[in-house]
Design an enzyme around this catalytic site. Structure first.
Site, mmCIF file in Angstrom:
data_model
loop_
_atom_site.group_PDB
_atom_site.id
_atom_site.type_symbol
_atom_site.label_atom_id
_atom_site.label_comp_id
_atom_site.label_asym_id
_atom_site.label_seq_id
_atom_site.Cartn_x
_atom_site.Cartn_y
_atom_site.Cartn_z
ATOM 1 N N CYS A 1 31.252 45.712 32.369
ATOM 2 C CA CYS A 1 31.783 45.593 33.732
ATOM 3 C C CYS A 1 33.292 45.765 33.722
ATOM 4 O O CYS A 1 33.989 45.324 32.802
ATOM 5 C CB CYS A 1 31.403 44.255 34.361
ATOM 6 S SG CYS A 1 32.018 42.812 33.525
ATOM 7 N N CYS A 2 33.796 46.449 34.735
ATOM 8 C CA CYS A 2 35.243 46.617 34.921
ATOM 9 C C CYS A 2 35.529 46.494 36.407
ATOM 10 O O CYS A 2 34.677 46.039 37.169
ATOM 11 C CB CYS A 2 35.710 47.957 34.355
ATOM 12 S SG CYS A 2 35.126 49.385 35.278
ATOM 13 N N SER A 3 36.693 46.870 36.837
ATOM 14 C CA SER A 3 37.093 46.642 38.232
ATOM 15 C C SER A 3 36.148 47.330 39.206
ATOM 16 O O SER A 3 35.681 46.730 40.165
ATOM 17 C CB SER A 3 38.524 47.145 38.458
ATOM 18 O OG SER A 3 39.409 46.410 37.643
#
Length: 528
Positions: free
Chosen positions: A7-9
């Site tokens: 997961c990232c932004s």
């Protein structure tokens, strides 16, 4: 197949790393399913994966994601800036697989014990703990606790082993003994009414009607045609009878009320009058049943109940039976169920033993029984499982920050034998590391206590009721009217608890400390 979630932004840059990791999994011949999402979407997917990898730009969200994942036992890893910048999928994949393997190894160790307990013991413990009859008895007995404490104090004061104090309380002794006779001395009378009240509460029927009917029926069982009412039966000798009368009464009255069997009054009649008439028939049935038993047949219910329940009473009076009882309380709480479900069964017998000791002392004799409610409180040093030692170890010895904090939060309540924070915070429930001390230490201490009392090494209890929140050490003084031998033993119990819990705590503390170091290293590594 290993399921890995990145997961990232926004889930955009991490998709490039996902492709690199997929190529690495083919190269390493590892069966994996790898996907990426936005950090805001983590709750939708986290229960479907084996590990969550967090991009370094979402470091501020790392703590929140760990809190979401912890109850699910899903590891969370923070990806290093270097690996993320280079999109080095092979290194990231290897780290993720190592973390999954480590987590699964720990779960297998836990599952060997907890799986057996959940499948074999838990169903019976749950069924036993939710039993309506035991709930009614527990509530009824607890309702009389304040009166019993008052009665015990009136015995304690004139019997303190200090001549100046005995001389001081001597003029008040008749008054104090009278208070004892009107509290502890008529315990069964209180319980008969309380059984009717809490039985009605459990079955959602009229409380007042059940209370007075149960009370009246119990008095009837203590009636002798020639001698009149046997007031002596109002004490512990009639306690079991009071419990049975209360249960039978509420069962009959609740059945009549729910079936609508009774006298129906016209609308407009005040509820108090209407309730009285509607209970007339079922109350008559109750009085006829117990009247026939006690008056017509001349059957002594007190003696009968004492006889059929004598195996339980006799078991608790042996050192090994009392030890088994305390270990069973530990095992039940280890399964996550309050130990009161076991204590409730033994409570009437232990209380009767304590009152018998008081009566023997008041008659100028010596205490008879070692197994009493006061002895229970002596063994509950810090709560079920004798956890006072574990609390001190967490507070003053722990290396891990989590256990230090938990210890400082728990030691205050723990001194008063309230240990749910320790039991569920450690956790002790279903934790194989603490199975041995939590379950077996109480039994060993309980059995040893009875053996020493019977051998005359420490003094027997002389006071029937002390609050279960009485702190360690002080309990030894109060339960024996100041005997120094039992007070010394009460001091040794926390020390023994510290010594027994120490090796098990060191294992748990080391695991927690290494986990905290690992998480801190992740954050530091990701920040490079």
């Amino acid at each position: 197949m290993k399921k890995i979630l990145l997961c990232c932004s926004a889930g955009a840059s991490s998709s490039i790393l996902v492709q690199s990791m997929r190529r690495a999994s083919q190269e390493l011949e590892v069966d994996c399913a790898i996907a990426s999402v936005s950090a805001m979407q983590i709750t939708q997917y986290i229960n479907k994966v084996d590990i969550v990898l967090v991009a370094p730009q979402c470091q501020h969200d790392f703590g929140r994601i760990i809190k979401i994942a912890k109850p699910l036992s899903i590891p969370v890893l923070l990806i290093g800036r270097k690996e993320y910048g280079e999109m080095n999928g092979k290194v990231v994949l290897i780290r993720a697989l190592q973390e999954i393997e480590l987590t699964q190894e720990e779960e297998i160790k836990m599952d060997r014990v907890s799986g057996f307990i959940e499948s074999k013991i838990m169903p019976y413990a749950m069924k036993f703990g939710s039993n309506t009859t035991l709930t009614i008895i527990r509530n009824a007995m607890c309702s009389a606790m304040a009166l019993l404490i008052i009665g015990s104090i009136t015995i304690l004061l004139p019997e303190l082993p200090f001549e100046p104090l005995q001389a001081f309380f001597a003029p008040a002794a008749p008054f104090l003994y009278a208070v004892n006779a009107c509290t502890t001395g008529i315990l069964a009378l209180f319980i008969a009414g309380a059984m009717g009240y809490f039985g009605a509460e459990a079955y959602s029927v009229n409380r007042w009607t059940n209370t007075v009917t149960s009370l009246g029926a119990f008095v009837l069982t203590q009636y002798d045609v020639e001698a009149g009412i046997n007031v002596g039966g109002f004490g512990t000798s009639g306690l079991l009878t009071a419990i049975v009368v209360g249960l039978v009464t509420v069962k009959i009255l609740s059945t009549f009320e729910k079936k609508g069997w009774g006298i129906k009054m016209p609308e407009g009649v005040p509820p108090a009058v209407s309730n009285s008439f509607s209970s007339l028939i079922p109350a008559s049935v109750v009085f006829i049943i117990f009247g026939v038993i006690a008056i017509v047949l001349g059957f002594n219910l007190n003696t009968f109940m004492a006889t059929i329940m004598s195996p339980v009473s006799s078991l608790l009076q042996t050192w090994w039976g009392y030890a088994l009882y305390h270990s069973l309380m530990g095992l039940v709480f280890f399964c996550g169920i309050n130990s009161a479900v076991v204590c409730d069964v033994a409570y009437p017998f232990l209380l009767a033993n304590g009152i018998a000791n008081e009566e023997a002392i008041r008659a100028g004799g010596a205490a008879i029984y070692g197994a009493t409610y006061g002895t229970d409180v002596l063994i509950w040093s810090g709560g079920t499982g004798v956890t006072i030692g574990l609390m001190f170890l967490m507070t003053f010895v722990a290396k891990s920050q989590y256990f230090k904090t938990l210890g400082r939060m728990s030691i205050g309540p723990g001194i008063f034998n309230i240990n749910e924070p320790i039991i569920f915070g450690t956790p002790i429930c279903f934790n194989p590391v603490f199975l041995v001390p939590f379950v077996f230490l109480p039994g060993i201490l309980a059995g040893s206590t009875i053996l020493m009392m019977e051998a005359g090494i420490i003094a027997m209890p002389t006071v029937s009721m002390v609050p279960w929140t009485t702190p360690p050490v002080l309990i030894g003084f109060l339960m024996t009217s100041g005997a120094w031998t039992t007070t010394l033993w009460a001091l040794l119990i926390p020390i023994i608890s510290i010594a027994v819990y120490y090796p098990f705590f060191k294992v748990a503390d080391k695991q927690q400390y290494e986990k905290e170091k690992h998480e801190a290293a992740q954050v530091e590594y990701a920040g490079e």
